[in-house]
Design an enzyme around this catalytic site. Structure first.
Site, PDB file in Angstrom:
ATOM      1  N   LYS A  47       0.802  -1.233   0.000  1.00 58.43           N
ATOM      2  CA  LYS A  47       0.000   0.000   0.000  1.00 58.43           C
ATOM      3  C   LYS A  47       0.833   1.281   0.000  1.00 58.43           C
ATOM      4  O   LYS A  47       0.491   2.252  -0.677  1.00 58.43           O
ATOM      5  CB  LYS A  47      -0.950  -0.003   1.197  1.00 58.43           C
ATOM      6  CG  LYS A  47      -2.020  -1.064   1.111  1.00 58.43           C
ATOM      7  CD  LYS A  47      -2.904  -1.054   2.329  1.00 58.43           C
ATOM      8  CE  LYS A  47      -3.891  -2.199   2.260  1.00 58.43           C
ATOM      9  NZ  LYS A  47      -4.738  -2.262   3.437  1.00 58.43           N
ATOM     10  N   GLY A 108       0.399  -0.319  15.254  1.00 56.84           N
ATOM     11  CA  GLY A 108       0.785  -0.466  13.852  1.00 56.84           C
ATOM     12  C   GLY A 108       0.394   0.777  13.074  1.00 56.84           C
ATOM     13  O   GLY A 108       0.124   0.723  11.868  1.00 56.84           O
ATOM     14  N   THR A 135       8.367   0.493  14.897  1.00 58.67           N
ATOM     15  CA  THR A 135       9.369   1.525  14.635  1.00 58.67           C
ATOM     16  C   THR A 135       8.771   2.835  15.149  1.00 58.67           C
ATOM     17  O   THR A 135       7.946   3.455  14.464  1.00 58.67           O
ATOM     18  CB  THR A 135       9.661   1.616  13.121  1.00 58.67           C
ATOM     19  OG1 THR A 135       9.883   0.300  12.625  1.00 58.67           O
ATOM     20  CG2 THR A 135      10.868   2.486  12.834  1.00 58.67           C
ATOM     21  N   TYR A 214      -8.349 -10.544   9.391  1.00 67.52           N
ATOM     22  CA  TYR A 214      -9.570 -11.331   9.192  1.00 67.52           C
ATOM     23  C   TYR A 214      -9.135 -12.725   8.794  1.00 67.52           C
ATOM     24  O   TYR A 214      -8.150 -12.911   8.112  1.00 67.52           O
ATOM     25  CB  TYR A 214     -10.467 -10.710   8.107  1.00 67.52           C
ATOM     26  CG  TYR A 214      -9.721 -10.332   6.854  1.00 67.52           C
ATOM     27  CD1 TYR A 214      -9.536 -11.256   5.826  1.00 67.52           C
ATOM     28  CD2 TYR A 214      -9.171  -9.062   6.707  1.00 67.52           C
ATOM     29  CE1 TYR A 214      -8.835 -10.910   4.679  1.00 67.52           C
ATOM     30  CE2 TYR A 214      -8.462  -8.710   5.572  1.00 67.52           C
ATOM     31  CZ  TYR A 214      -8.298  -9.635   4.567  1.00 67.52           C
ATOM     32  OH  TYR A 214      -7.586  -9.297   3.455  1.00 67.52           O
ATOM     33  N   GLY A 235     -11.554  -8.518  11.497  1.00 63.08           N
ATOM     34  CA  GLY A 235     -11.514  -7.550  10.400  1.00 63.08           C
ATOM     35  C   GLY A 235     -12.533  -7.762   9.295  1.00 63.08           C
ATOM     36  O   GLY A 235     -12.508  -7.038   8.292  1.00 63.08           O
TER      37      GLY A 235
HETATM   38  P1  NAP Z   1       1.978  -2.872   6.272  1.00 57.25           P
HETATM   39  O1  NAP Z   1       1.819  -1.629   5.476  1.00 57.25           O
HETATM   40  O2  NAP Z   1       3.082  -3.817   5.917  1.00 57.25           O
HETATM   41  O3  NAP Z   1       2.118  -2.403   7.805  1.00 57.25           O
HETATM   42  C1  NAP Z   1       2.555  -3.228   8.751  1.00 57.25           C
HETATM   43  C2  NAP Z   1       2.523  -2.514  10.122  1.00 57.25           C
HETATM   44  O4  NAP Z   1       2.647  -3.516  11.108  1.00 57.25           O
HETATM   45  C3  NAP Z   1       3.677  -1.561  10.352  1.00 57.25           C
HETATM   46  O5  NAP Z   1       3.267  -0.626  11.295  1.00 57.25           O
HETATM   47  C4  NAP Z   1       4.749  -2.490  10.944  1.00 57.25           C
HETATM   48  O6  NAP Z   1       5.657  -1.816  11.811  1.00 57.25           O
HETATM   49  C5  NAP Z   1       3.896  -3.412  11.765  1.00 57.25           C
HETATM   50  N1  NAP Z   1       4.473  -4.755  11.874  1.00 57.25           N
HETATM   51  C6  NAP Z   1       4.759  -5.612  10.874  1.00 57.25           C
HETATM   52  N2  NAP Z   1       5.218  -6.778  11.379  1.00 57.25           N
HETATM   53  C7  NAP Z   1       5.219  -6.619  12.733  1.00 57.25           C
HETATM   54  C8  NAP Z   1       5.604  -7.467  13.806  1.00 57.25           C
HETATM   55  N3  NAP Z   1       6.070  -8.703  13.599  1.00 57.25           N
HETATM   56  N4  NAP Z   1       5.496  -6.988  15.061  1.00 57.25           N
HETATM   57  C9  NAP Z   1       5.021  -5.745  15.270  1.00 57.25           C
HETATM   58  N5  NAP Z   1       4.643  -4.881  14.292  1.00 57.25           N
HETATM   59  C10 NAP Z   1       4.749  -5.336  13.033  1.00 57.25           C
HETATM   60  O7  NAP Z   1       0.651  -3.757   6.267  1.00 57.25           O
HETATM   61  P2  NAP Z   1      -0.846  -3.286   5.999  1.00 57.25           P
HETATM   62  O8  NAP Z   1      -1.144  -3.354   4.559  1.00 57.25           O
HETATM   63  O9  NAP Z   1      -1.077  -2.050   6.732  1.00 57.25           O
HETATM   64  O10 NAP Z   1      -1.687  -4.494   6.679  1.00 57.25           O
HETATM   65  C11 NAP Z   1      -1.683  -4.685   8.079  1.00 57.25           C
HETATM   66  C12 NAP Z   1      -2.735  -5.717   8.473  1.00 57.25           C
HETATM   67  O11 NAP Z   1      -4.036  -5.170   8.329  1.00 57.25           O
HETATM   68  C13 NAP Z   1      -2.733  -6.998   7.655  1.00 57.25           C
HETATM   69  O12 NAP Z   1      -2.983  -8.073   8.531  1.00 57.25           O
HETATM   70  C14 NAP Z   1      -3.890  -6.835   6.713  1.00 57.25           C
HETATM   71  O13 NAP Z   1      -4.457  -8.068   6.307  1.00 57.25           O
HETATM   72  C15 NAP Z   1      -4.853  -6.098   7.625  1.00 57.25           C
HETATM   73  N6  NAP Z   1      -5.869  -5.326   6.874  1.00 57.25           N
HETATM   74  C16 NAP Z   1      -7.174  -5.626   7.034  1.00 57.25           C
HETATM   75  C17 NAP Z   1      -8.138  -4.908   6.369  1.00 57.25           C
HETATM   76  C18 NAP Z   1      -9.576  -5.224   6.550  1.00 57.25           C
HETATM   77  O14 NAP Z   1     -10.377  -4.767   5.755  1.00 57.25           O
HETATM   78  N7  NAP Z   1      -9.952  -5.956   7.569  1.00 57.25           N
HETATM   79  C19 NAP Z   1      -7.786  -3.858   5.523  1.00 57.25           C
HETATM   80  C20 NAP Z   1      -6.448  -3.580   5.385  1.00 57.25           C
HETATM   81  C21 NAP Z   1      -5.497  -4.336   6.054  1.00 57.25           C
HETATM   82  P3  NAP Z   1       7.004  -1.096  11.269  1.00 57.25           P
HETATM   83  O15 NAP Z   1       6.581   0.285  10.876  1.00 57.25           O
HETATM   84  O16 NAP Z   1       7.921  -1.132  12.434  1.00 57.25           O
HETATM   85  O17 NAP Z   1       7.485  -1.923  10.108  1.00 57.25           O
END
Ligand code: NAP
Length: 265
Positions: A47, A108, A135, A214, A235
Site C-alpha cells: 500500500k 501499527g 518503529t 480477518y 476484520g
Molecule cells: P503494512 O503496510 O506492511 O504495515 C505493517 C505494520 O505492522 C507496520 O506498522 C509495521 O511496523 C507493523 N508490523 C509488521 N510486522 C510486525 C511485527 N512482527 N510486530 C510488530 N509490528 C509489526 O501492512 P498493511 O497493509 O497495513 O496491513 C496490516 C494488516 O491489516 C494486515 O494483517 C492486513 O491483512 C490487515 N488489513 C485488514 C483490512 C480489513 O479490511 N480488515 C484492511 C487492510 C489491512 P514497522 O513500521 O515497524 O514496520
C-alpha cells in the site's frame, strides 16, 4: 465478495487474486496499464510503495500516503484509500458507536492500514488518539503531523489528546486506562502462531477491540479480549465495507452490500 457483487450487478468481469512480490510491484502496475483492467485492490505489503507509483491520488490516499484501491482510466492509475472509511463503518456496525466519541489506540499506526485509520480518526476528531508502532519514529512523525487536529480541548482530565508512545508494557498500561477502542493494524495474527500485540492482562472489560486481521480462526488478540471480558470484532466487517467502497470507485455505483456480506460468511 467482489465476484458476488459483480454477479449481482450483472457486470461481465472477474475479480482475481495475484501474488505480487515487493520487487515486482512496479512491473505489475505497468502490466495493469496495458491490460484491460477496471482496477485493483492492493494489500500488505504494497500500500505505501504503490502510492509513489500511481499517476494521481485522491485525498484519502494522499493523506494516508497509502493506496488500497486503484482505478484505471485511459491507461492512467488513480489511487484511493478506502480503509479509513471502511474502518469507520465497521466500528459503527460492530459496536454501535461513532469513532468521534472514542479514545482510540492504534497499534501499527505506521503501516499502510494504520496510517489510513489514524488519518480517519484525526479527521473525525476523535476524543483522544494514541499511536503505537514497532518503529516508534513513524508513529512520532505521524503524531507531529496530526497535532493541529487535536489542538482544541475536548477531553476532560489530564491525558494529552494525541500521543505516540513506545510499545512497552508500562507505557501501554498507563495509556489503556484512558482508551476505549484498541485497533490492531499490524499483520500480527495472520499467522495462527503469532502472539497478541497486547497482553490479556492489559485489557479491561470497558475496552472495545478491533483486530483488522480477518481469517477463519480467532487471533491471539481476540482470545485475549475474550479473556478480559472486552467486546471485540475481527476484520471481516472492515473488509466488507472497504471492499464495497472500492466497488463504488471502480463502477461509479452503490455496491450490493447484502450479496457481498453473504459471500464473506
Ligand atoms: P503494512 O503496510 O506492511 O504495515 C505493517 C505494520 O505492522 C507496520 O506498522 C509495521 O511496523 C507493523 N508490523 C509488521 N510486522 C510486525 C511485527 N512482527 N510486530 C510488530 N509490528 C509489526 O501492512 P498493511 O497493509 O497495513 O496491513 C496490516 C494488516 O491489516 C494486515 O494483517 C492486513 O491483512 C490487515 N488489513 C485488514 C483490512 C480489513 O479490511 N480488515 C484492511 C487492510 C489491512 P514497522 O513500521 O515497524 O514496520
Amino acid at each position: 465478495m467482489q465476484n458476488a457483487a459483480l454477479r449481482a450487478c450483472e457486470i461481465d468481469a472477474q475479480y482475481t487474486r495475484f501474488h505480487i512480490r515487493a520487487n515486482e510491484l512496479r512491473s505489475a502496475l505497468r502490466f495493469l496499464r496495458n491490460l484491460d483492467f477496471v482496477g485493483v485492490n492492493l494489500t500488505v505489503p504494497h500500500k505505501i510503495a504503490a502510492f509513489a507509483q500511481i499517476d494521481q491520488a485522491d485525498e484519502s490516499a494522499s493523506q494516508a500516503g497509502a493506496v488500497n484501491t486503484i482505478r484505471l482510466r485511459d491507461k492512467k492509475l488513480f489511487g484511493s484509500n478506502t480503509d479509513g472509511e471502511g474502518f469507520l463503518r465497521a466500528i459503527r456496525s460492530e459496536f454501535s458507536v461513532d469513532v468521534r466519541d472514542l479514545r482510540v489506540m492504534i497499534i501499527g499506526a505506521g503501516g499502510g492500514t494504520g496510517r489510513a485509520i489514524t488519518w480517519q480518526c484525526a479527521l473525525e476528531n476523535c476524543e483522544r488518539l494514541v499511536l503505537v508502532n514497532r518503529t516508534h519514529e513513524k508513529a512520532a512523525a505521524l503524531a507531529e503531523q496530526l497535532q493541529p487536529f487535536f489542538a482544541g480541548p475536548r477531553v476532560l482530565g489530564p491525558a494529552a489528546r494525541l500521543e505516540a508512545v513506545g510499545w512497552e508494557e508500562a507505557a501501554l498500561r498507563a495509556q489503556l486506562a484512558d482508551v476505549d477502542l484498541i485497533v490492531n493494524a499490524t499483520p500480527l495474527g495472520m499467522n495462527p502462531s503469532d502472539p497478541s500485540p497486547i497482553l490479556a492482562r492489559l485489557l479491561a472489560p470497558h475496552h472495545l477491540v478491533l483486530d483488522c486481521v480477518y481469517g477463519p480462526s480467532k487471533t491471539a488478540l481476540l482470545r485475549a479480549a475474550e479473556q478480559a471480558g472486552a467486546r471485540s470484532a475481527n476484520g471481516l466487517s472492515m473488509l466488507l465495507h472497504q471492499g464495497a467502497l472500492s466497488f463504488s470507485i471502480w463502477f461509479d455505483r452503490e455496491a450490493p452490500i447484502d450479496p457481498m456480506r453473504k459471500a464473506l460468511l
